[in-house]
Scaffold this motif. Structure first.
Motif, PDB file in Angstrom:
ATOM      1  N   GLY A   1       3.355  19.282  -6.980  1.00 26.35           N
ATOM      2  CA  GLY A   1       2.810  18.041  -7.489  1.00 26.35           C
ATOM      3  C   GLY A   1       1.255  18.057  -7.870  1.00 26.35           C
ATOM      4  N   GLY A   2       0.517  19.185  -7.663  1.00 22.63           N
ATOM      5  CA  GLY A   2      -0.745  19.289  -7.909  1.00 22.63           C
ATOM      6  C   GLY A   2      -1.583  18.847  -6.702  1.00 22.63           C
ATOM      7  N   LEU A   3      -2.944  19.495  -6.620  1.00 26.85           N
ATOM      8  CA  LEU A   3      -3.845  18.960  -5.767  1.00 26.85           C
ATOM      9  C   LEU A   3      -4.570  17.988  -6.482  1.00 26.85           C
ATOM     10  CD1 LEU A   3      -5.876  19.565  -3.362  1.00 26.85           C
ATOM     11  CD2 LEU A   3      -7.146  21.078  -4.823  1.00 26.85           C
ATOM     12  N   ILE A   4      -5.101  16.859  -5.629  1.00 23.51           N
ATOM     13  CA  ILE A   4      -5.938  15.808  -6.086  1.00 23.51           C
ATOM     14  C   ILE A   4      -7.067  15.643  -5.339  1.00 23.51           C
ATOM     15  CG2 ILE A   4      -4.726  14.062  -4.852  1.00 23.51           C
ATOM     16  CD1 ILE A   4      -5.350  12.251  -7.430  1.00 23.51           C
ATOM     17  N   THR A   5      -8.324  15.932  -5.893  1.00 17.19           N
ATOM     18  CA  THR A   5      -9.798  15.668  -5.116  1.00 17.19           C
ATOM     19  C   THR A   5      -9.745  14.216  -5.076  1.00 17.19           C
ATOM     20  OG1 THR A   5     -10.877  15.624  -6.962  1.00 17.19           O
ATOM     21  CG2 THR A   5     -10.298  17.764  -5.935  1.00 17.19           C
ATOM     22  N   LEU A   6     -10.763  14.028  -4.248  1.00 20.20           N
ATOM     23  CA  LEU A   6     -11.074  12.368  -4.092  1.00 20.20           C
ATOM     24  C   LEU A   6     -11.760  12.096  -5.344  1.00 20.20           C
ATOM     25  CD1 LEU A   6     -11.490   9.792  -2.599  1.00 20.20           C
ATOM     26  CD2 LEU A   6     -13.792  10.922  -1.605  1.00 20.20           C
TER      27      LEU A   6
ATOM     28  N   LEU B   1       0.948  -1.203  -0.225  1.00 14.38           N
ATOM     29  CA  LEU B   1      -0.007   0.167  -0.070  1.00 14.38           C
ATOM     30  C   LEU B   1       0.746   1.268   0.011  1.00 14.38           C
ATOM     31  CD1 LEU B   1      -1.724  -2.409   1.693  1.00 14.38           C
ATOM     32  CD2 LEU B   1      -3.149  -0.619   2.144  1.00 14.38           C
ATOM     33  N   ALA B   2       1.074   2.038  -1.131  1.00 18.12           N
ATOM     34  CA  ALA B   2       1.579   3.194  -1.365  1.00 18.12           C
ATOM     35  C   ALA B   2       1.302   4.275  -0.376  1.00 18.12           C
ATOM     36  CB  ALA B   2       1.719   3.639  -2.788  1.00 18.12           C
ATOM     37  N   HIS B   3       1.804   4.742   0.723  1.00 16.45           N
ATOM     38  CA  HIS B   3       1.476   5.464   1.779  1.00 16.45           C
ATOM     39  C   HIS B   3       1.419   6.723   1.152  1.00 16.45           C
ATOM     40  CE1 HIS B   3       2.336   7.209   6.026  1.00 16.45           C
ATOM     41  NE2 HIS B   3       1.003   7.126   5.827  1.00 16.45           N
ATOM     42  N   ARG B   4       0.280   7.707   1.196  1.00 19.33           N
ATOM     43  CA  ARG B   4       0.179   8.798   0.796  1.00 19.33           C
ATOM     44  C   ARG B   4       0.718   8.963  -0.943  1.00 19.33           C
ATOM     45  NH1 ARG B   4       2.087  11.904   6.424  1.00 19.33           N
ATOM     46  NH2 ARG B   4       0.898  10.364   7.574  1.00 19.33           N
ATOM     47  N   GLY B   5       0.461   8.017  -1.579  1.00 21.89           N
ATOM     48  CA  GLY B   5       1.105   8.000  -2.868  1.00 21.89           C
ATOM     49  C   GLY B   5       2.709   7.470  -2.784  1.00 21.89           C
TER      50      GLY B   5
ATOM     51  N   ALA C   1       0.742  14.333  -8.538  1.00 16.89           N
ATOM     52  CA  ALA C   1       1.929  13.518  -9.060  1.00 16.89           C
ATOM     53  C   ALA C   1       2.441  12.465  -8.052  1.00 16.89           C
ATOM     54  CB  ALA C   1       3.217  14.407  -8.757  1.00 16.89           C
ATOM     55  N   ALA C   2       2.144  12.398  -6.709  1.00 11.83           N
ATOM     56  CA  ALA C   2       2.500  11.293  -5.867  1.00 11.83           C
ATOM     57  C   ALA C   2       1.677  10.106  -6.111  1.00 11.83           C
ATOM     58  CB  ALA C   2       2.618  11.651  -4.389  1.00 11.83           C
ATOM     59  N   VAL C   3       0.520  10.182  -6.457  1.00  9.81           N
ATOM     60  CA  VAL C   3      -0.608   9.123  -6.655  1.00  9.81           C
ATOM     61  C   VAL C   3      -0.198   8.651  -8.242  1.00  9.81           C
ATOM     62  CG1 VAL C   3      -2.931   8.229  -7.307  1.00  9.81           C
ATOM     63  CG2 VAL C   3      -2.372  10.023  -5.419  1.00  9.81           C
ATOM     64  N   ALA C   4       0.276   9.677  -9.136  1.00  7.59           N
ATOM     65  CA  ALA C   4       0.654   9.040 -10.312  1.00  7.59           C
ATOM     66  C   ALA C   4       1.765   8.337 -10.368  1.00  7.59           C
ATOM     67  CB  ALA C   4       0.885  10.223 -11.395  1.00  7.59           C
ATOM     68  N   ALA C   5       2.945   8.393  -9.434  1.00  6.15           N
ATOM     69  CA  ALA C   5       4.171   8.047  -9.229  1.00  6.15           C
ATOM     70  C   ALA C   5       4.001   6.669  -8.628  1.00  6.15           C
ATOM     71  CB  ALA C   5       5.051   8.728  -8.382  1.00  6.15           C
ATOM     72  N   ALA C   6       3.288   6.378  -7.721  1.00  5.94           N
ATOM     73  CA  ALA C   6       2.717   5.161  -7.018  1.00  5.94           C
ATOM     74  C   ALA C   6       2.173   4.176  -8.104  1.00  5.94           C
ATOM     75  CB  ALA C   6       1.883   5.344  -5.814  1.00  5.94           C
ATOM     76  N   HIS C   7       1.275   4.648  -9.056  1.00  8.23           N
ATOM     77  CA  HIS C   7       0.585   3.865 -10.136  1.00  8.23           C
ATOM     78  C   HIS C   7       1.926   3.598 -11.065  1.00  8.23           C
ATOM     79  CE1 HIS C   7      -2.167   2.615 -13.150  1.00  8.23           C
ATOM     80  NE2 HIS C   7      -1.933   3.358 -14.175  1.00  8.23           N
ATOM     81  N   ALA C   8       2.739   4.456 -11.592  1.00  2.00           N
ATOM     82  CA  ALA C   8       3.577   4.330 -12.417  1.00  2.00           C
ATOM     83  C   ALA C   8       4.703   3.075 -11.871  1.00  2.00           C
ATOM     84  CB  ALA C   8       4.536   5.480 -12.676  1.00  2.00           C
ATOM     85  N   ALA C   9       4.840   3.203 -10.756  1.00  2.00           N
ATOM     86  CA  ALA C   9       5.791   2.139  -9.794  1.00  2.00           C
ATOM     87  C   ALA C   9       5.340   0.728  -9.839  1.00  2.00           C
ATOM     88  CB  ALA C   9       6.269   2.590  -8.643  1.00  2.00           C
TER      89      ALA C   9
END
Length: 260
Positions: free
Chosen positions: A95-100, A15-19, A36-44
């Motif tokens: 890294g940009g705001l991300i809404t739910l 589980l990627a913690h906070r992305g 960006a953090a969520v996208a990086a977790a997905h990309a990893a």
């Protein structure tokens, strides 16, 4: 029946913690819980992303851990006092705001582990989650808050998975330690997972007896927050079902090696 959240990948889960924010990304100004953090977790290669929900002044549910902006941005104001548009501006170079809603719609293959941090966010988050409930495990330190969010999701026709809050965790740990399994029957029945630190101060929460009790009831145990590969390996060897980590890259590599 196993909730679809769990069917997305085999155990052990990462589980990627906070992305995921690598050292290079952090040097570029990217922060946790950003787009960006969520996208990086997905990309990893992370299937599961852990994050947190707060509510802005104009009613937008956003992914943010703290109640205020100080630690992440240096701004002392609370999330609840800032409108989403202004928060988007503040986060633009971080890294940009991300809404739910954006998270669920922009990353349709990601399973989200969402911790509702604010009372005001519970019902709005539950309503948003409803349409994506097969991809969400919903939790909160407050069991009352968690139940309100789940009730809102149910009202909209969604049934997210869930893990227990403080009172649920306390009940099952106490019952397990006292060899009184029936004492926590309702608490066990309410959740799909227990998400706990290995220790709380001097108190060891994760024990072989707790793992056995959880697995006997079909409940997974996820441990947070584990960043050292040696600790990851030790916990996985002990039988935990998931690791919540800031080092998504190292955890995914470790799990891949174990599966070869």
């Amino acid at each position: 029946m196993t909730h679809p959240w769990f069917a997305a990948a085999a155990t052990p889960r990462v589980l990627a913690h906070r992305g995921f924010v690598s050292a290079a990304s952090a040097a570029d100004g990217v922060v946790e819980n950003s787009f960006a953090a969520v996208a990086a977790a997905h990309a990893a290669g992370a299937v599961y992303v852990e994050s947190d929900c707060h509510l802005t002044a104009d009613g937008e549910v956003v992914l943010f851990h703290d109640a205020d902006l100080h630690r992440v941005t240096g701004d002392p104001r609370t999330i609840a006092s800032v409108r989403a548009g202004e928060l988007e501006h503040i986060m633009a170079e971080r890294g940009g705001l991300i809404t739910l809603r954006q998270a669920l719609e922009s990353f349709p293959t990601v399973r989200f582990n969402l911790d509702v941090k604010a009372d005001a966010a519970a019902e709005p988050a539950g309503r948003i989650i409803a349409a994506h409930a097969d991809r969400v495990l919903l939790t909160s330190f407050s069991d009352a808050r968690r139940r309100r969010a789940i009730a809102a999701a149910h009202h909209e026709g969604g049934e997210p998975a869930t893990s227990g809050g403080r009172s649920t965790i306390a009940a099952v740990i106490a019952a397990t330690a006292l060899h009184a399994p029936g004492a926590a029957r309702n608490a066990w029945a309410e959740v799909d997972a227990l998400q706990i630190p290995e220790r709380q101060g001097r108190l060891r929460l994760l024990t072989p007896r707790l793992l056995d009790a959880a697995h006997a009831r079909g409940v997974e145990v996820h441990v947070w927050t584990v960043d050292d590969p040696a600790d990851m390996a030790r916990l996985l060897e002990a039988g935990v079902d998931g690791i919540v980590t800031d080092r998504t890259d190292l955890a995914l590599e470790l799990v891949a090696r174990r599966g070869r």
